[in-house]
Design an enzyme around this catalytic site. Structure first.
Site, PDB file in Angstrom:
ATOM      1  N   ASP A  13      -0.963  20.538  34.406  1.00  0.00           N
ATOM      2  CA  ASP A  13      -1.014  20.840  32.967  1.00  0.00           C
ATOM      3  C   ASP A  13      -2.396  20.614  32.372  1.00  0.00           C
ATOM      4  O   ASP A  13      -2.522  20.335  31.175  1.00  0.00           O
ATOM      5  CB  ASP A  13       0.022  20.012  32.188  1.00  0.00           C
ATOM      6  CG  ASP A  13       1.423  20.154  32.743  1.00  0.00           C
ATOM      7  OD1 ASP A  13       1.862  21.299  32.913  1.00  0.00           O
ATOM      8  OD2 ASP A  13       2.061  19.123  33.026  1.00  0.00           O
ATOM      9  N   LYS A  16      -5.552  24.897  33.639  1.00  0.00           N
ATOM     10  CA  LYS A  16      -6.142  25.723  34.694  1.00  0.00           C
ATOM     11  C   LYS A  16      -6.046  27.209  34.372  1.00  0.00           C
ATOM     12  O   LYS A  16      -6.954  27.983  34.682  1.00  0.00           O
ATOM     13  CB  LYS A  16      -5.444  25.440  36.027  1.00  0.00           C
ATOM     14  CG  LYS A  16      -5.624  24.018  36.531  1.00  0.00           C
ATOM     15  CD  LYS A  16      -4.904  23.799  37.844  1.00  0.00           C
ATOM     16  CE  LYS A  16      -3.395  23.881  37.736  1.00  0.00           C
ATOM     17  NZ  LYS A  16      -2.802  22.844  36.857  1.00  0.00           N
ATOM     18  N   GLY A  40       3.223  26.534  35.335  1.00  0.00           N
ATOM     19  CA  GLY A  40       3.278  27.147  34.015  1.00  0.00           C
ATOM     20  C   GLY A  40       1.887  27.222  33.428  1.00  0.00           C
ATOM     21  O   GLY A  40       1.311  26.203  33.049  1.00  0.00           O
ATOM     22  N   HIS A  41       1.317  28.420  33.392  1.00  0.00           N
ATOM     23  CA  HIS A  41      -0.041  28.598  32.886  1.00  0.00           C
ATOM     24  C   HIS A  41       0.012  29.384  31.576  1.00  0.00           C
ATOM     25  O   HIS A  41       0.522  30.504  31.545  1.00  0.00           O
ATOM     26  CB  HIS A  41      -0.909  29.316  33.919  1.00  0.00           C
ATOM     27  CG  HIS A  41      -1.135  28.494  35.162  1.00  0.00           C
ATOM     28  ND1 HIS A  41      -1.644  29.018  36.325  1.00  0.00           N
ATOM     29  CD2 HIS A  41      -0.912  27.184  35.411  1.00  0.00           C
ATOM     30  CE1 HIS A  41      -1.736  28.057  37.244  1.00  0.00           C
ATOM     31  NE2 HIS A  41      -1.283  26.940  36.701  1.00  0.00           N
ATOM     32  N   GLN A 224      -0.121  23.052  39.761  1.00  0.00           N
ATOM     33  CA  GLN A 224       0.087  21.599  39.667  1.00  0.00           C
ATOM     34  C   GLN A 224      -1.270  20.868  39.701  1.00  0.00           C
ATOM     35  O   GLN A 224      -2.256  21.420  39.243  1.00  0.00           O
ATOM     36  CB  GLN A 224       1.038  21.105  40.758  1.00  0.00           C
ATOM     37  CG  GLN A 224       2.483  21.589  40.600  1.00  0.00           C
ATOM     38  CD  GLN A 224       2.719  22.962  41.173  1.00  0.00           C
ATOM     39  OE1 GLN A 224       2.264  23.279  42.266  1.00  0.00           O
ATOM     40  NE2 GLN A 224       3.450  23.801  40.470  1.00  0.00           N
ATOM     41  N   THR A 301       9.174  23.771  31.701  1.00  0.00           N
ATOM     42  CA  THR A 301      10.443  23.105  31.371  1.00  0.00           C
ATOM     43  C   THR A 301      10.639  22.856  29.881  1.00  0.00           C
ATOM     44  O   THR A 301      11.759  22.639  29.441  1.00  0.00           O
ATOM     45  CB  THR A 301      10.515  21.747  32.087  1.00  0.00           C
ATOM     46  OG1 THR A 301       9.449  20.914  31.592  1.00  0.00           O
ATOM     47  CG2 THR A 301      10.370  21.909  33.592  1.00  0.00           C
ATOM     48  N   PRO A 304       8.764  17.191  26.815  1.00  0.00           N
ATOM     49  CA  PRO A 304       7.594  16.530  26.241  1.00  0.00           C
ATOM     50  C   PRO A 304       6.797  15.828  27.332  1.00  0.00           C
ATOM     51  O   PRO A 304       7.367  15.169  28.207  1.00  0.00           O
ATOM     52  CB  PRO A 304       8.185  15.524  25.251  1.00  0.00           C
ATOM     53  CG  PRO A 304       9.606  15.344  25.674  1.00  0.00           C
ATOM     54  CD  PRO A 304      10.034  16.620  26.312  1.00  0.00           C
TER      55      PRO A 304
END
Length: 427
Positions: A13, A16, A40-41, A224, A301, A304
């Protein structure tokens, strides 16, 4: 940039996707080499926000070829949904713009179900998996029973593999009280996915090697972060693949000599999603403020993110195991308004003895205490800064402090989500 790798230098996170999008302007190919749709980008171009899970972040550059190399695990349903959304937006618009490796392993319904069932059975010791089936899919590859993308185009071969796999998987699923599967219900579904993916399928690794041999500019996109590496991260709270720079060689089938520069991406502070030790985590108002200002919620996801001060012990470790040649710092603007900033420069073990690098056993890392140094903060809004000179002195001091402690130059600085809110430290 004959071959550059963009690697997460924390727990993922780090931003990237944005950095890959910027670098992709000068690339011919952008290559994902590990992980799956647990990535997730998030990319922000003008008022358009795009969240990618499978497809490389270079896809927003229409002239760039984007490749899922063999080290990636592919959920065909998710991938096709992403392709459809990008096609409808006009982003994915030409033949050959996206290539999916025939040698990528396939995530199936039983992988996802097994992943969720295992996590649900862990009382008080949850790993924090995304539940996307990534781990069970990689397990099948190691166990030499993987279903590959190429198998989705071969009915007879796919049926044989499903028969073999479900003989074992249904026993495991029954043990957890989870749904079991039949060959018949999965066979037609996976074959349909294969036909839909057929226009994109090719020998991706060979394509990457040929591009490098032809002198093309290849950008490798990691998913990741370093501290989530299955072998070099904070085990067992790790992902299911190797996330470090060397993984590009295996995942894309290239020689180490092909790698010319390695960019480590770090936030100006730290975050972590899911379970696991986090030495600099902030549980009070400061942590909540970082979460609010940084919009720290997972792209995959929605969970938080846990927030804390920058950890230079972890960052220096990432620099060493990846061979970082440069660092990019993202979200520097989020730190505006803090009078004092803390930076972790060391750990003490439970006996108050100094530790030089993060223990990879999570139980040991949970017992460390961070050693902090304090630096002056700044109040200025950084979001309009476009050069090194535009930054207030305290912000420049903060970056120079990081450089001195880690021993790697900070060459790129991001002060907002937009493409334009990123600038090079040097001309």
């Amino acid at each position: 940039m004959s071959s550059t790798i963009v690697i997460g230098a924390q727990w993922g996170d780090e931003g990237k996707g944005k950095i890959v999008d910027i670098f992709a302007e000068k690339a011919d190919l952008v290559v994902r080499f590990q992980g799956g749709n647990n990535a997730g980008h998030t990319l922000v171009i003008g008022d358009q926000k795009t969240v990618l899970h499978h497809i490389p972040s270079g896809i927003l550059r229409p002239e760039v070829q984007c490749i899922l190399a063999g080290g990636v695990v592919v959920d065909p349903e998710v991938c096709l949904r992403e392709i459809k959304a990008l096609t409808e937006k006009g982003v994915l618009s030409r033949e050959g713009q996206l290539v999916i490796g025939a040698e990528c392993s396939v995530i199936t319904s039983y992988h996802r179900t097994l992943d969720a069932a295992r996590e649900g059975s862990l009382e008080g010791t949850k790993i924090g998996t995304t539940g996307r089936g990534i781990g069970p899919c990689y397990e099948d590859r190691v166990a030499r029973r993987s279903i590959f993308v190429r198998d989705l185009l071969d009915r007879k071969g796919l049926e044989a593999k499903l028969t073999q796999n479900l003989h074992e998987k249904n026993v495991l699923l029954s043990h957890y009280g989870a749904q079991t599967f039949s060959v018949e219900e999965l066979l037609d579904e996976l074959l349909a996915f294969g036909e839909a993916l057929r226009p994109y399928v090719a020998d991706a690794n060979a394509l990457v090697r040929n591009a490098l041999q032809d002198g093309k500019k290849v950008l490798f996109e990691g998913a990741q972060g370093t501290l989530l590496d299955v072998g070099l991260g904070t085990y067992p709270y790790v992902t299911s693949s190797h996330t470090v720079s060397a993984s590009a060689c295996v995942g894309a089938g290239i020689k180490p000599q092909a790698l010319t520069s390695i960019f480590g991406i770090t936030k100006a502070y730290c975050t972590r999603v899911g379970e696991g030790p986090f030495p600099t985590e902030l549980h009070g108002d400061v942590g909540e403020e970082l979460r609010k200002l940084g919009h720290e919620f997972g792209s995959t996801t929605g969970r938080p993110r846990r927030c804390g001060w920058l950890d230079l012990v972890g960052l220096k470790y990432a620099a060493e195991v990846n061979g970082l040649t440069s660092i990019a710092i993202t979200k520097l603007d989020v730190l505006s308004g803090f009078d004092q900033l803390k930076v972790c420069t060391g750990y003490l073990d439970k006996n108050s003895r100094p530790i030089s690098e993060p223990p990879l056993d999570a139980r040991e890392l949970e017992g460390v205490s961070p050693v902090y140094e304090e630096l002056a903060g700044w109040s200025e809004d950084l979001t309009q800064c476009r050069t090194w000179a535009d930054l207030p002195k305290s912000a420049r001091d903060y970056i120079e402090f990081i450089e001195a402690k880690v021993g790697v130059p900070v060459d790129l600085i991001s002060v907002g989500p937009d493409r334009e809110a990123t600038f090079w430290r040097h001309a």
